[in-house]
Design a protein around this motif. Structure first.
Motif, PDB file in Angstrom:
ATOM      1  N   ALA A   1     -61.261   3.725  13.022  1.00 54.00           N
ATOM      2  CA  ALA A   1     -62.171   4.266  14.028  1.00 54.00           C
ATOM      3  C   ALA A   1     -63.152   5.253  13.398  1.00 54.00           C
ATOM      4  CB  ALA A   1     -61.372   4.946  15.143  1.00 54.00           C
ATOM      5  N   GLU A   2     -62.650   6.082  12.466  1.00 56.98           N
ATOM      6  CA  GLU A   2     -63.511   7.032  11.775  1.00 56.98           C
ATOM      7  C   GLU A   2     -64.529   6.290  10.905  1.00 56.98           C
ATOM      8  OE1 GLU A   2     -64.845  10.810  10.070  1.00 56.98           O
ATOM      9  OE2 GLU A   2     -64.136  10.023  11.994  1.00 56.98           O
ATOM     10  N   TYR A   3     -64.072   5.238  10.257  1.00 54.19           N
ATOM     11  CA  TYR A   3     -64.969   4.426   9.425  1.00 54.19           C
ATOM     12  C   TYR A   3     -66.101   3.831  10.269  1.00 54.19           C
ATOM     13  CZ  TYR A   3     -66.505   0.086   7.166  1.00 54.19           C
ATOM     14  OH  TYR A   3     -67.254  -0.947   6.659  1.00 54.19           O
ATOM     15  N   ASN A   4     -65.761   3.278  11.419  1.00 55.80           N
ATOM     16  CA  ASN A   4     -66.789   2.676  12.289  1.00 55.80           C
ATOM     17  C   ASN A   4     -67.788   3.718  12.774  1.00 55.80           C
ATOM     18  OD1 ASN A   4     -65.785   0.049  12.124  1.00 55.80           O
ATOM     19  ND2 ASN A   4     -64.324   0.381  13.783  1.00 55.80           N
ATOM     20  N   ARG A   5     -67.293   4.921  13.054  1.00 51.79           N
ATOM     21  CA  ARG A   5     -68.197   5.989  13.494  1.00 51.79           C
ATOM     22  C   ARG A   5     -69.184   6.347  12.391  1.00 51.79           C
ATOM     23  NH1 ARG A   5     -69.016  11.296  13.073  1.00 51.79           N
ATOM     24  NH2 ARG A   5     -67.312  11.600  11.583  1.00 51.79           N
ATOM     25  N   LEU A   6     -68.660   6.500  11.179  1.00 55.73           N
ATOM     26  CA  LEU A   6     -69.528   6.858  10.056  1.00 55.73           C
ATOM     27  C   LEU A   6     -70.486   5.719   9.699  1.00 55.73           C
ATOM     28  CD1 LEU A   6     -66.777   8.528   7.865  1.00 55.73           C
ATOM     29  CD2 LEU A   6     -68.664   9.725   8.980  1.00 55.73           C
ATOM     30  N   LEU A   7     -70.012   4.499   9.839  1.00 54.20           N
ATOM     31  CA  LEU A   7     -70.833   3.340   9.497  1.00 54.20           C
ATOM     32  C   LEU A   7     -72.050   3.245  10.414  1.00 54.20           C
ATOM     33  CD1 LEU A   7     -70.808   0.907   7.529  1.00 54.20           C
ATOM     34  CD2 LEU A   7     -69.701  -0.406   9.360  1.00 54.20           C
ATOM     35  N   ASN A   8     -71.858   3.650  11.657  1.00 50.09           N
ATOM     36  CA  ASN A   8     -72.943   3.562  12.639  1.00 50.09           C
ATOM     37  C   ASN A   8     -73.806   4.818  12.688  1.00 50.09           C
ATOM     38  OD1 ASN A   8     -72.213   0.940  13.547  1.00 50.09           O
ATOM     39  ND2 ASN A   8     -70.569   1.818  14.788  1.00 50.09           N
ATOM     40  N   ALA A   9     -73.434   5.806  11.887  1.00 51.52           N
ATOM     41  CA  ALA A   9     -74.216   7.051  11.868  1.00 51.52           C
ATOM     42  C   ALA A   9     -75.304   6.930  10.807  1.00 51.52           C
ATOM     43  CB  ALA A   9     -73.309   8.244  11.572  1.00 51.52           C
ATOM     44  N   SER A  10     -76.521   7.274  11.161  1.00 56.78           N
ATOM     45  CA  SER A  10     -77.648   7.098  10.243  1.00 56.78           C
ATOM     46  C   SER A  10     -77.682   8.139   9.132  1.00 56.78           C
ATOM     47  CB  SER A  10     -78.966   7.158  11.026  1.00 56.78           C
ATOM     48  OG  SER A  10     -79.080   8.421  11.693  1.00 56.78           O
ATOM     49  N   ASP A  11     -76.910   9.238   9.284  1.00 52.49           N
ATOM     50  CA  ASP A  11     -76.976  10.309   8.287  1.00 52.49           C
ATOM     51  C   ASP A  11     -75.848  10.238   7.264  1.00 52.49           C
ATOM     52  OD1 ASP A  11     -75.259  10.823  10.364  1.00 52.49           O
ATOM     53  OD2 ASP A  11     -75.645  12.976  10.444  1.00 52.49           O
ATOM     54  N   TYR A  12     -75.144   9.100   7.178  1.00 47.30           N
ATOM     55  CA  TYR A  12     -74.109   8.930   6.160  1.00 47.30           C
ATOM     56  C   TYR A  12     -74.389   7.686   5.335  1.00 47.30           C
ATOM     57  CZ  TYR A  12     -71.209  12.650   8.031  1.00 47.30           C
ATOM     58  OH  TYR A  12     -70.740  13.880   8.427  1.00 47.30           O
ATOM     59  N   LYS A  13     -74.033   7.748   4.067  1.00 44.28           N
ATOM     60  CA  LYS A  13     -74.250   6.628   3.155  1.00 44.28           C
ATOM     61  C   LYS A  13     -72.960   6.353   2.378  1.00 44.28           C
ATOM     62  CE  LYS A  13     -76.072   9.677  -0.447  1.00 44.28           C
ATOM     63  NZ  LYS A  13     -77.193   9.978  -1.347  1.00 44.28           N
ATOM     64  N   ASP A  14     -72.960   5.248   1.661  1.00 45.06           N
ATOM     65  CA  ASP A  14     -71.808   4.858   0.834  1.00 45.06           C
ATOM     66  C   ASP A  14     -70.507   4.873   1.642  1.00 45.06           C
ATOM     67  OD1 ASP A  14     -73.527   4.698  -1.353  1.00 45.06           O
ATOM     68  OD2 ASP A  14     -73.229   6.811  -1.857  1.00 45.06           O
ATOM     69  N   VAL A  15     -70.592   4.424   2.888  1.00 46.37           N
ATOM     70  CA  VAL A  15     -69.416   4.405   3.760  1.00 46.37           C
ATOM     71  C   VAL A  15     -68.499   3.254   3.340  1.00 46.37           C
ATOM     72  CG1 VAL A  15     -68.602   4.272   6.134  1.00 46.37           C
ATOM     73  CG2 VAL A  15     -70.813   5.343   5.627  1.00 46.37           C
ATOM     74  N   GLY A  16     -67.221   3.559   3.167  1.00 50.51           N
ATOM     75  CA  GLY A  16     -66.277   2.533   2.747  1.00 50.51           C
ATOM     76  C   GLY A  16     -64.937   2.647   3.448  1.00 50.51           C
ATOM     77  N   PHE A  17     -64.258   1.517   3.549  1.00 50.47           N
ATOM     78  CA  PHE A  17     -62.914   1.467   4.153  1.00 50.47           C
ATOM     79  C   PHE A  17     -62.007   0.663   3.241  1.00 50.47           C
ATOM     80  CE2 PHE A  17     -59.680  -0.478   6.948  1.00 50.47           C
ATOM     81  CZ  PHE A  17     -59.127   0.677   7.482  1.00 50.47           C
ATOM     82  N   HIS A  18     -60.862   1.245   2.876  1.00 46.45           N
ATOM     83  CA  HIS A  18     -59.908   0.589   1.985  1.00 46.45           C
ATOM     84  C   HIS A  18     -58.901  -0.173   2.845  1.00 46.45           C
ATOM     85  CE1 HIS A  18     -57.103   0.033  -1.362  1.00 46.45           C
ATOM     86  NE2 HIS A  18     -58.050   0.468  -2.169  1.00 46.45           N
ATOM     87  N   GLU A  19     -58.989  -1.493   2.853  1.00 47.51           N
ATOM     88  CA  GLU A  19     -58.168  -2.302   3.751  1.00 47.51           C
ATOM     89  C   GLU A  19     -56.679  -2.125   3.504  1.00 47.51           C
ATOM     90  OE1 GLU A  19     -58.846  -4.052   6.313  1.00 47.51           O
ATOM     91  OE2 GLU A  19     -61.038  -4.149   6.260  1.00 47.51           O
ATOM     92  N   GLU A  20     -56.271  -1.919   2.256  1.00 51.73           N
ATOM     93  CA  GLU A  20     -54.840  -1.825   1.956  1.00 51.73           C
ATOM     94  C   GLU A  20     -54.261  -0.466   2.306  1.00 51.73           C
ATOM     95  OE1 GLU A  20     -54.624  -2.913  -2.150  1.00 51.73           O
ATOM     96  OE2 GLU A  20     -54.364  -5.037  -1.678  1.00 51.73           O
ATOM     97  N   SER A  21     -54.959   0.596   1.921  1.00 59.18           N
ATOM     98  CA  SER A  21     -54.415   1.939   2.145  1.00 59.18           C
ATOM     99  C   SER A  21     -54.884   2.564   3.451  1.00 59.18           C
ATOM    100  CB  SER A  21     -54.817   2.867   0.990  1.00 59.18           C
ATOM    101  OG  SER A  21     -56.208   3.150   1.043  1.00 59.18           O
ATOM    102  N   GLY A  22     -56.007   2.085   4.010  1.00 59.39           N
ATOM    103  CA  GLY A  22     -56.572   2.695   5.205  1.00 59.39           C
ATOM    104  C   GLY A  22     -57.462   3.874   4.900  1.00 59.39           C
TER     105      GLY A  22
END
Length: 311
Positions: free
Chosen positions: A152-173
């Motif tokens: 949920a935090e990843y999706n929020r950051l991904l949709n925010a225009s003021d953040y870059k290099d957003v990533g989500f680690h599928e294995e560790s979360g």
């Protein structure tokens, strides 16, 4: 006793089971309280209080004819069982080794300690299978909850225009992101990135925040580590003085809750760290000191969490 249970199971409830101690002066009073308890093998009592019921316990059970010995009232038996195992605060012996076909119950201090050697617990997830026991099930559940929360935090950051290099680690979360207003220091930018990636791979949410440079005497933290303000400091040489100075740097940011000390040369030494921490704690009562919620030491792929930094 596990082998004996296998023989008992073959007879089913044809006979009752009777708890018996060794009957000498060495018998523990709490175990003596169970002497003579008589119940069918199918009674749930034996799931918890089948001997041994402690280290060096010499108690046993014998099969007895139902017509020879009266059965013990269930409530009385359970009360006596609780009395016998009252000192077993870890629950190591409160199970039936024969029924479970295990030396110890799955969730006990010994298997918990093995987590430190588990690739899954370390976030590497390169095992061919996941062992089926309660401890691993709990670990898997916690990681699932962590992934859901961080997703949920990843999706929020991904949709925010003021953040870059957003990533989500599928294995560790793990989650990582960098605010466009974050000013990487030229001298430490490379290890800021290493710290972010280490936390990311280990399942933490590491988000670099905005660092405004045009506000007089403003001291902002690096960002949020699992939702708490954190600051990074490097210790190129892992001496106690450098560790103390790194902690002092983290304490210089008023909002810091988590101090992250990075050892870029992979030379972390717990002895030097403890000395450095003691030196830092010696500053208590001065503006250079701060009581952190947590301290993380990062070297290589390892993250060491100091749970009680005030000791």
């Amino acid at each position: 006793m596990a082998g004996k249970w296998e023989q008992i199971e073959q007879d089913g409830d044809r006979y009752n089971l009777q708890y018996r101690t060794a009957g000498d002066s060495k018998v523990r009073p709490e175990h003596a309280a169970l002497n003579g308890v008589t119940l069918p093998p199918s009674d749930p009592f034996w799931q918890t209080y089948y001997p041994p019921n402690g280290w060096n316990c010499r108690c046993t059970v014998v099969q007895v004819r139902k017509t020879k010995y009266p059965t013990t009232p269930r409530d009385e038996a359970m009360q006596r069982g609780a009395q016998a195992t009252g000192k077993d605060t870890k629950g190591i012996f409160q199970f039936n080794a024969g029924m479970e076909q295990k030396t110890f119950p799955d969730y006990n201090p010994y298997t918990i300690k093995r987590c430190r050697d588990c690739d899954i617990a370390k976030g590497k997830l390169n095992l061919a299978f996941v062992p089926e026991n309660e401890l691993c099930e709990a670990c898997r559940l916690l990681r699932s909850v962590n992934r859901d929360k961080n997703k949920a935090e990843y999706n929020r950051l991904l949709n925010a225009s003021d953040y870059k290099d957003v990533g989500f680690h599928e294995e560790s979360g793990g989650v990582k992101a960098t605010h466009v207003g974050h000013k990487f220091d030229g001298k430490k930018g490379w290890y800021e990135t290493d710290v972010q990636d280490a936390g990311f791979r280990s399942g933490h949410s590491v988000v670099f925040g905005e660092e405004p440079q045009d506000i007089y005497k403003h001291k902002s933290c690096e960002g949020l580590w699992d939702g708490l303000p954190f600051e990074i400091a490097g210790a190129e040489t892992a001496t106690s003085n450098n560790i103390r100075n790194a902690l002092k740097h983290c304490a210089s940011k008023p909002d810091t809750k988590i101090a992250v000390i990075y050892f870029p040369n992979d030379n972390f030494d717990i002895g030097e760290f403890n000395i450095g921490l003691s030196k830092f704690n010696g500053l208590r009562g001065t503006p250079q000191y701060k009581l952190f919620d947590l301290i993380y030491c990062i070297h290589g792929d390892k993250i060491i969490q100091i749970k009680k930094p005030s000791i």
